[in-house]
Design an enzyme around this catalytic site. Structure first.
Site, mmCIF file in Angstrom:
data_model
loop_
_atom_site.group_PDB
_atom_site.id
_atom_site.type_symbol
_atom_site.label_atom_id
_atom_site.label_comp_id
_atom_site.label_asym_id
_atom_site.label_seq_id
_atom_site.Cartn_x
_atom_site.Cartn_y
_atom_site.Cartn_z
ATOM 1 C CD GLU A 178 -42.234 -153.630 18.023
ATOM 2 O OE1 GLU A 178 -41.625 -154.694 17.800
ATOM 3 O OE2 GLU A 178 -41.667 -152.589 18.421
ATOM 4 C CB SER A 229 0.455 -139.313 41.716
ATOM 5 O OG SER A 229 0.882 -137.976 41.735
#
Length: 727
Positions: free
Chosen positions: A87, A357
């Site tokens: 960090e 479909s």
């Protein structure tokens, strides 16, 4: 040249003024800032997720007591070194903020290099998380820098590191490094070794993303980054780094992410939290700032979606599963969401499923975009595609020759496959139209949707060969409902902190036009008759206009189905419904009959839409503009010859116990390659077959197969071969 010199002179005179003003503001903020001790800070750790009416959907509550303050002397140096490497590698020397870190962060933004590093030091992170919050204002940033600088002058580095490690969120509901050690390794913090320390440090940047339980590859990459940083800061030798092995991490438990949310709302909670991350609302904020997250979920629609999805499955086989999503076409707001009843389980609304479909709609979109009118007529006879592929219709259905609107209503595979082959781009054009409508380019582990791994798009795309999600089908159809304007689907409307600070509020937008209005409106016109045509599922007794399409996919060559769909919309709401199983087994209802899109999914869809729209006005769709000289559904004369009348007979009135006529025919052995496609094999045989018991319906989904003809459009061999994609 004089003008340039004059501009430079003015800018040069203004810069010192700006520096003086900013310096004065900083000094004033510095002088007035106070720095409390870590144990003086009270944090609200509860976030609430609510619907549009303020009703609670879920809470994010870390477990009580999941924070244990430990003195810095009890935290191993290797843990501190790992956190510094992850960090803030200049922590030992900076004065609360880092000029070089800030420069790297800015350069990373400019170049798009996320690994360039962050601009916030450990001191700044502590101040932001514990004191000033994450509001995106210059005032807040000045305050953060001032307090961080003052803290660096007043506190020792050990004080700052101890406060930071006792405050920061490590994921899995763990606040502070002591809780994290227990959560990830079931160890006291004093017993954490270097490899384990690097895991803990790796999680700080984005705890969920770098959790090895959900994203091991990313977690290991970040772990190596931390170890490399420890070498660069001198905390670890290169030789020692080579000896490190990624440690075994404990599996997360249910209570580590906060109060679990049971039921369908738990899945909404997961989606909301994921969306917050994309809005730059951090996990730290969610876990600590008492957020109120207002979603787009409408309680009326949600009640309909959940209630009807469950009610319609009562008495049905326990293996059946369903998912339903409702999207508002004018905004993209997700108004109802049901992915299953296990709030901590599998979300079927996010699953990639073959659509059958219901994907023919996008072939029609592509055709209309290319100027092909709804009046275009094609033969519905079996179609021999290049490469020996054969395409037929469900149950041998036929219209003789008919226009595209009639063929969509009857869901004729052969007509839409022929249409696809005539398009510029062919199968790719269908996939492109679907992407334009809102089917995402990728999702989950699917890097590129609607195509093979090699980048080719097969003709089966027109019959729903490729997987899509329930959410995406609702969204894509919503684009058609909005006359071709796309709005990104979303859950989050507003985010506020406990003190009322608004961190995010979605603004109204006009959306993005994806299709010409006349294209979308002509598709809508072609779809308007389908809900009524499909076993009588019109809305509000037939008085509320809707546009819809069913879809069914077969289970290999078994003659059974595995996925059944109904997707449809009104101007106010687009809803997609899927019914299937969790193991792709055969879909049958309580009577043992095969489930089709026009069956259970259509029943659920109709009930959801009627309930959700009960108190809303009835709206008509726009009148479509002309394409190819034709606007809306063209008139088509009924069949006149005896042969045509025979081929266009309607099986929609056949009851589950009726059968299609027995026929004798000569068939050739076939090999099924993909949904709706076969290739002929040498030899042939004559066979006599009785039609299976049919659950016939107006979407041509009956199982009354004739002489071994498969439901999905592929002629079978010896009465056993079946097509893969049904209607």
């Amino acid at each position: 040249m004089r003008a340039v010199a004059w501009v430079v002179g003015i800018l040069g005179s203004l810069i010192p003024v700006g520096v003086i003003v900013m310096g004065a503001i900083f000094l004033f903020t510095y002088a007035s800032a106070s720095v409390p001790r870590p144990d003086d800070i009270k944090q609200n750790q509860v976030a609430t997720i609510v619907d549009t009416k303020g009703g609670e959907i879920a809470r994010v509550v870390p477990p009580e007591g999941n924070r244990t303050l430990v003195p810095i002397g009890d935290i191993p140096k290797t843990v501190q070194d790992a956190v510094i490497a992850a960090e803030d590698r200049e922590f030992a020397s900076n004065s609360g903020f880092s000029v070089s870190g800030l420069s790297r962060a800015v350069w990373g933004k400019v170049t798009g290099n996320e690994d360039a590093g962050g601009g916030s030091t450990i001191t700044q992170q502590y101040v932001k998380n514990a004191l000033v919050g994450d509001e995106r204002t210059y005032t807040r940033k000045f305050k953060e820098l001032a307090i961080a600088t003052k803290m660096s002058n007043e506190w020792s580095k050990d004080d700052i590191m101890g406060a930071y490690l006792n405050t920061i969120y490590f994921g899995r509901g763990a606040y502070g490094v002591a809780a994290a050690a227990r959560t990830y390794f079931n160890k006291d913090i004093k017993d954490i070794n270097t490899a384990q320390a690097a895991v803990l440090a790796s999680s700080i940047r984005s705890p969920s993303y770098y959790d090895p339980a959900t994203n091991l590859e990313a977690a290991q990459a970040r772990w190596h980054y931390v170890l490399d940083g420890m070498v660069s800061t001198g905390a670890l030798t290169a030789a020692d780094e080579q000896k490190q092995r990624y440690p075994k991490v404990a599996a997360p438990t249910d209570n580590q992410s906060g109060a679990s949310t049971s039921g369908p709302n738990g899945l909404i909670k997961q989606q909301v939290l994921a969306e917050l991350n994309s809005l730059n609302i951090s996990e730290q904020q969610v876990q600590t700032e008492g957020l109120k997250i207002t979603t787009t979920i409408d309680p009326t629609v949600q009640k309909a979606v959940v209630g009807e999805s469950n009610d319609k499955l009562e008495g049905e086989p326990s293996k059946l599963r369903t998912a339903a999503v409702s999207v508002e076409p004018k905004t993209g707001a997700i108004r109802g969401y049901f992915g299953g009843n296990d709030g901590n389980g599998y979300d079927y609304a996010q699953a990639g499923l073959q659509t059958g479909s219901s994907f023919k709609t996008f072939a029609l979109v592509a055709a209309l975009e290319q100027g092909v009118p709804l009046s275009k007529v094609y033969s519905s006879a079996p179609f021999d595609a290049p490469g020996g592929l054969t395409v037929t219709n469900s149950d041998g259905e036929s219209c003789g020759s008919c226009n595209l609107a009639t063929a969509l209503k009857m869901s004729l595979n052969t007509v839409y496959y022929r249409l696809m082959t005539d398009l510029n781009g062919q199968a790719r054009a269908v996939a492109d139209a679907a992407h334009q409508a809102g089917i995402p380019e990728s999702f989950g582990s699917v890097k590129k949707t609607l195509q093979n791994a090699d980048g080719n798009v097969e003709g089966g795309v027109v019959l729903g060969q490729y997987p899509s999600r329930v959410l995406d089908m609702a969204s894509a159809y919503a684009t058609l409902a909005a006359s071709g304007v796309y709005h990104a689907p979303h859950f989050v409307q507003k985010v506020e902190t406990a003190d009322g600070t608004v961190l995010y509020e979605r603004k109204a937008d006009k959306g993005e036009r994806r299709f010409d209005a006349k294209v979308a409106d002509n598709v809508t016109a072609a779809m308007e008759p389908i809900a009524a045509y499909s076993n009588g599922h019109a809305l509000d007794g037939g008085s509320r206009p809707s546009a819809a399409k069913t879809g069914t996919t077969q289970l290999g060559d078994t003659g059974s189905n595995k996925d059944a769909w109904m997707v449809g919309y009104t101007p106010q709401l687009s809803t997609a419904v899927w019914v299937g199983t969790d193991n792709s087994s055969a879909l049958t209802n309580y009577a043992g009959n095969i489930v089709y899109g026009s069956g259970l999914p259509s029943q659920i869809w109709q009930a959801i839409m009627d309930d959700a729209l009960e108190n809303q006005s009835i709206e008509d769709f726009p009148e479509p503009g002309a394409i190819g000289g034709v606007a809306g559904v063209p008139y088509e004369a009924p069949a006149t010859t005896e042969e045509e009348q025979q081929t266009t007979r309607d099986y929609s009135t056949r009851t589950p116990t009726q059968q299609a006529p027995t026929r004798t025919q000569t068939t050739q052995p076939q090999l099924t390659l993909a949904p709706g496609f076969t290739i002929p094999l040498p030899g042939g045989n004559q066979e006599t077959g009785d039609g299976d018991s049919g659950q016939g319906n107006s979407d041509n989904n009956g199982t009354g197969n004739t002489g071994g003809t498969g439901n999905g459009g592929v002629r079978g061999n010896s009465g056993t071969g079946r097509g893969n994609t049904g209607n």
